[in-house]
Design an enzyme around this catalytic site. Structure first.
Site, PDB file in Angstrom:
ATOM      1  N   GLU A  79      -6.606 -21.690   6.539  1.00  0.00           N
ATOM      2  CA  GLU A  79      -6.605 -21.014   7.831  1.00  0.00           C
ATOM      3  C   GLU A  79      -8.047 -20.888   8.324  1.00  0.00           C
ATOM      4  OE1 GLU A  79      -5.871 -16.662   7.635  1.00  0.00           O
ATOM      5  OE2 GLU A  79      -5.138 -17.082   5.617  1.00  0.00           O
ATOM      6  N   CYS A 111      -2.016 -17.194   4.619  1.00  0.00           N
ATOM      7  CA  CYS A 111      -2.151 -17.441   3.173  1.00  0.00           C
ATOM      8  C   CYS A 111      -0.960 -18.182   2.568  1.00  0.00           C
ATOM      9  CB  CYS A 111      -2.347 -16.124   2.436  1.00  0.00           C
ATOM     10  SG  CYS A 111      -3.788 -15.236   2.976  1.00  0.00           S
ATOM     11  N   HIS A 233       0.449 -13.130  -4.313  1.00  0.00           N
ATOM     12  CA  HIS A 233      -0.687 -13.383  -3.425  1.00  0.00           C
ATOM     13  C   HIS A 233      -1.563 -12.138  -3.498  1.00  0.00           C
ATOM     14  CE1 HIS A 233      -3.288 -13.864  -0.117  1.00  0.00           C
ATOM     15  NE2 HIS A 233      -2.726 -12.898   0.594  1.00  0.00           N
TER      16      HIS A 233
HETATM   17  P1  HMG Z   1      -8.975   1.230   4.033  1.00  0.00           P
HETATM   18  O1  HMG Z   1      -7.960   1.613   5.032  1.00  0.00           O
HETATM   19  O2  HMG Z   1     -10.403   1.525   4.331  1.00  0.00           O
HETATM   20  O3  HMG Z   1      -8.657   1.837   2.610  1.00  0.00           O
HETATM   21  O4  HMG Z   1      -8.916  -0.334   3.713  1.00  0.00           O
HETATM   22  P2  HMG Z   1      -7.704   3.059   2.213  1.00  0.00           P
HETATM   23  O5  HMG Z   1      -8.237   4.298   2.815  1.00  0.00           O
HETATM   24  O6  HMG Z   1      -6.265   2.683   2.449  1.00  0.00           O
HETATM   25  O7  HMG Z   1      -8.012   3.076   0.657  1.00  0.00           O
HETATM   26  C1  HMG Z   1      -7.646   1.989  -0.148  1.00  0.00           C
HETATM   27  C2  HMG Z   1      -7.184   2.522  -1.492  1.00  0.00           C
HETATM   28  O8  HMG Z   1      -8.315   3.102  -2.161  1.00  0.00           O
HETATM   29  C3  HMG Z   1      -6.152   3.651  -1.378  1.00  0.00           C
HETATM   30  O9  HMG Z   1      -5.244   3.479  -2.447  1.00  0.00           O
HETATM   31  C4  HMG Z   1      -6.978   4.910  -1.595  1.00  0.00           C
HETATM   32  O10 HMG Z   1      -6.233   6.018  -2.097  1.00  0.00           O
HETATM   33  C5  HMG Z   1      -7.969   4.412  -2.627  1.00  0.00           C
HETATM   34  P3  HMG Z   1      -3.668   3.275  -2.151  1.00  0.00           P
HETATM   35  O11 HMG Z   1      -3.209   4.508  -1.480  1.00  0.00           O
HETATM   36  O12 HMG Z   1      -3.595   2.081  -1.227  1.00  0.00           O
HETATM   37  O13 HMG Z   1      -3.073   3.017  -3.492  1.00  0.00           O
HETATM   38  N1  HMG Z   1      -9.211   5.208  -2.688  1.00  0.00           N
HETATM   39  C6  HMG Z   1      -9.809   5.520  -3.855  1.00  0.00           C
HETATM   40  N2  HMG Z   1      -9.498   5.235  -5.137  1.00  0.00           N
HETATM   41  C7  HMG Z   1     -10.345   5.699  -6.117  1.00  0.00           C
HETATM   42  N3  HMG Z   1     -11.465   6.426  -5.849  1.00  0.00           N
HETATM   43  C8  HMG Z   1     -11.802   6.721  -4.576  1.00  0.00           C
HETATM   44  C9  HMG Z   1     -10.960   6.262  -3.509  1.00  0.00           C
HETATM   45  N4  HMG Z   1     -11.023   6.352  -2.167  1.00  0.00           N
HETATM   46  C10 HMG Z   1      -9.935   5.710  -1.681  1.00  0.00           C
HETATM   47  N5  HMG Z   1     -12.909   7.425  -4.333  1.00  0.00           N
HETATM   48  C11 HMG Z   1      -7.323  -2.160   3.660  1.00  0.00           C
HETATM   49  C12 HMG Z   1      -7.898  -0.959   2.920  1.00  0.00           C
HETATM   50  C13 HMG Z   1      -6.538  -2.993   2.670  1.00  0.00           C
HETATM   51  C14 HMG Z   1      -6.410  -1.680   4.778  1.00  0.00           C
HETATM   52  C15 HMG Z   1      -8.484  -2.984   4.248  1.00  0.00           C
HETATM   53  O14 HMG Z   1      -9.320  -3.434   3.222  1.00  0.00           O
HETATM   54  C16 HMG Z   1      -8.025  -4.160   5.088  1.00  0.00           C
HETATM   55  O15 HMG Z   1      -7.737  -4.043   6.266  1.00  0.00           O
HETATM   56  N6  HMG Z   1      -7.973  -5.408   4.466  1.00  0.00           N
HETATM   57  C17 HMG Z   1      -7.549  -6.610   5.158  1.00  0.00           C
HETATM   58  C18 HMG Z   1      -6.049  -6.726   5.296  1.00  0.00           C
HETATM   59  C19 HMG Z   1      -5.354  -6.916   3.958  1.00  0.00           C
HETATM   60  O16 HMG Z   1      -5.938  -7.343   2.990  1.00  0.00           O
HETATM   61  N7  HMG Z   1      -4.035  -6.659   3.915  1.00  0.00           N
HETATM   62  C20 HMG Z   1      -3.240  -6.875   2.729  1.00  0.00           C
HETATM   63  C21 HMG Z   1      -1.808  -7.305   3.025  1.00  0.00           C
HETATM   64  S1  HMG Z   1      -1.729  -8.663   4.173  1.00  0.00           S
HETATM   65  C22 HMG Z   1      -2.056 -10.085   3.262  1.00  0.00           C
HETATM   66  O17 HMG Z   1      -2.034 -10.049   2.076  1.00  0.00           O
HETATM   67  C23 HMG Z   1      -2.402 -11.316   4.020  1.00  0.00           C
HETATM   68  C24 HMG Z   1      -3.873 -11.683   4.069  1.00  0.00           C
HETATM   69  O18 HMG Z   1      -4.290 -12.213   2.830  1.00  0.00           O
HETATM   70  C25 HMG Z   1      -4.152 -12.662   5.206  1.00  0.00           C
HETATM   71  C26 HMG Z   1      -3.356 -13.968   5.258  1.00  0.00           C
HETATM   72  O19 HMG Z   1      -2.176 -14.040   5.019  1.00  0.00           O
HETATM   73  O20 HMG Z   1      -3.990 -14.959   5.669  1.00  0.00           O
HETATM   74  C27 HMG Z   1      -4.755 -10.475   4.336  1.00  0.00           C
END
Ligand code: HMG
Length: 394
Positions: A79, A111, A233
């Site tokens: 992609e 992906c 994935h």
């Molecule tokens: P965010 O919103 O900043 O993070 O970004 P958050 O606030 O949701 O925190 C993440 C996790 O860290 C949470 O755990 C927190 O509790 C924990 P969860 O509730 O999820 O189990 N946390 C802590 N843990 C330990 N100590 C601490 C602490 N603080 C917080 N101090 C987000 C996270 C994934 C949303 C962001 O990185 C993002 O937007 N990423 C890009 C999108 C993505 O990867 N999505 C995944 C699914 S889609 C997919 O897989 C397709 C993709 O590969 C693309 C394609 O297909 O081409 C992305």
């Protein structure tokens, strides 16, 4: 006839950023990145690496002359391709010196591309049992500096040789796939960075997994206890764990322990590379196979593929006798061991550095990039690729 993965190659750029350093710089608790997201190191691509070179480097040491002659189809899942017209597969075909009597195409669905490639390859080999297909999953994941997605960036490629009577994993026929139009993650053609609705993407990933898993169990008449491992994935390593957790109580205690142990092993490489989009599921499979001595021939491995937008698929493979003899553990250990760390400011400068988009020419310094295949520059609006050993310039 069994059809499946005969060989697996992997490549990541020689530079990485430590996630603890990144967290400190962004005033974030490092545990959020290393535990909450589950990432230790992020591969950082130099300007001399793009989706084409990463894929060529993943395949270059994997193929022997017999393979090169037998490959009559190259399917490139990406992609983050480099041209809207010419497929990345054509460049790789030349850089690797493959048999000219071959098809070469690029496949795109976030992906999911490489999984589509594997299924197409399987159909092709069923019709042409003597042929082999090279399936590539290669990407550079970019969300932007100081964005929520930043901690999930990465770069790398996986190369899969698909053949009849494969040595590593026979892909079973039963599979369930599902499509729905969702704006959870996308990259408009004018942007070199992805847009993501992070929360929605996490939810949809789980929802798609649930859809295909439930249907798969009925269609294949199998249950969780029939699996030695399930690979996911991995946009970041916590994501697959969240999905696995939703089904774990379907297995007995022994199965739960086995699946959790194998899940952890299946994340080791991804945790140290980051999201490589199309290749991520197969990097996870490779990590599992190269990190364990416990899996044996006949073991069934589940595979959940998810490409935002979105398409999901659940399919399975059966490990083949002596599959360990066909892995390249030493090569991949050496690749990880030879990487160098960059500082946050070096990473930021590299992130902001871009190739010209106005048609001007550029020559890149490829001697400091240890990769066999590099991008040497742009001339006359044409990318100049070099295979240093083959001495080929495209
Ligand atoms: P965010 O919103 O900043 O993070 O970004 P958050 O606030 O949701 O925190 C993440 C996790 O860290 C949470 O755990 C927190 O509790 C924990 P969860 O509730 O999820 O189990 N946390 C802590 N843990 C330990 N100590 C601490 C602490 N603080 C917080 N101090 C987000 C996270 C994934 C949303 C962001 O990185 C993002 O937007 N990423 C890009 C999108 C993505 O990867 N999505 C995944 C699914 S889609 C997919 O897989 C397709 C993709 O590969 C693309 C394609 O297909 O081409 C992305």
């Amino acid at each position: 006839m069994k059809i499946g993965i005969d060989k697996i190659g992997f490549y990541a750029p020689h530079l990485y950023l430590d996630m603890t350093r990144l967290a400190e710089n962004r005033n974030i608790d490092p545990d959020k990145f290393t535990i909450g997201i589950g990432q230790e190191k992020m591969a950082v691509p130099p300007m001399t690496q793009d989706a084409v070179t990463l894929a060529a480097n993943a395949a270059v040491d994997m193929l022997n002359d017999v393979d090169k002659e037998a490959i009559d189809f190259v399917i490139f899942g990406t992609e983050t391709g480099v041209d809207s017209s010419k497929s990345a597969a054509v460049y790789v075909h030349e850089l690797l010196g493959l048999n000219p009597y071959a098809r070469a195409i690029e496949v795109k669905q976030a992906c999911y591309g490489a999984t589509a490639g594997i299924q197409m390859a399987k159909a092709h080999i069923a019709m042409n049992p003597g042929s082999k297909v090279l399936v590539l999953g290669s990407d550079i994941a970019r969300y932007g500096l100081s964005t929520p997605g930043e901690a999930t960036q990465g770069a790398g490629a996986v190369a899969l040789l698909i053949s009849a009577e494969p040595h590593i994993l026979a892909v079973e026929d039963e599979s369930v796939y599902f499509t729905a139009d969702i704006m959870d993650f996308w990259r408009p053609v004018y942007s070199d960075k992805a847009f993501a609705d992070g929360k929605l993407s996490n939810e949809q990933y789980i929802a798609f997994f649930s859809r295909v898993w439930e249907q798969y169990k009925t269609k294949a008449d199998l249950e969780l206890n029939d699996f030695a491992a399930v690979c996911y994935h991995l946009p970041y390593t916590k994501m697959g764990y969240k999905a696995l957790k939703t089904v774990l109580d379907e297995g007995n205690e022994e199965v739960q322990e086995r699946l959790l142990t194998n899940y952890k092993l299946s994340t080791v490489y991804n945790r140290n590379v980051g999201n490589i989009y199309t290749g991520s599921l197969y990097l996870s499979l490779l990590s599992l196979l190269e990190q364990t001595n416990e899996l044996t021939a006949g073991d069934r491995i589940g595979m959940f593929s998810y490409g935002s937008g979105a398409v999901g698929e659940f399919f399975t493979g059966i490990l083949q006798p002596d599959y360990q003899d066909y892995l390249s553990i030493e090569r991949h250990n050496a690749l990880f061991a030879s990487r160098s760390e960059v500082t946050v400011s070096e990473y930021e400068a590299m992130f902001d550095d871009a190739l010209p988009t106005d048609g001007s020419a550029v020559e890149l310094e490829i001697d400091s990039d240890p990769a066999r295949v590099c991008l040497a520059g742009i001339a006359d609006n044409k990318r100049q690729y070099v295979n240093k050993e083959k001495n080929t310039t495209l």
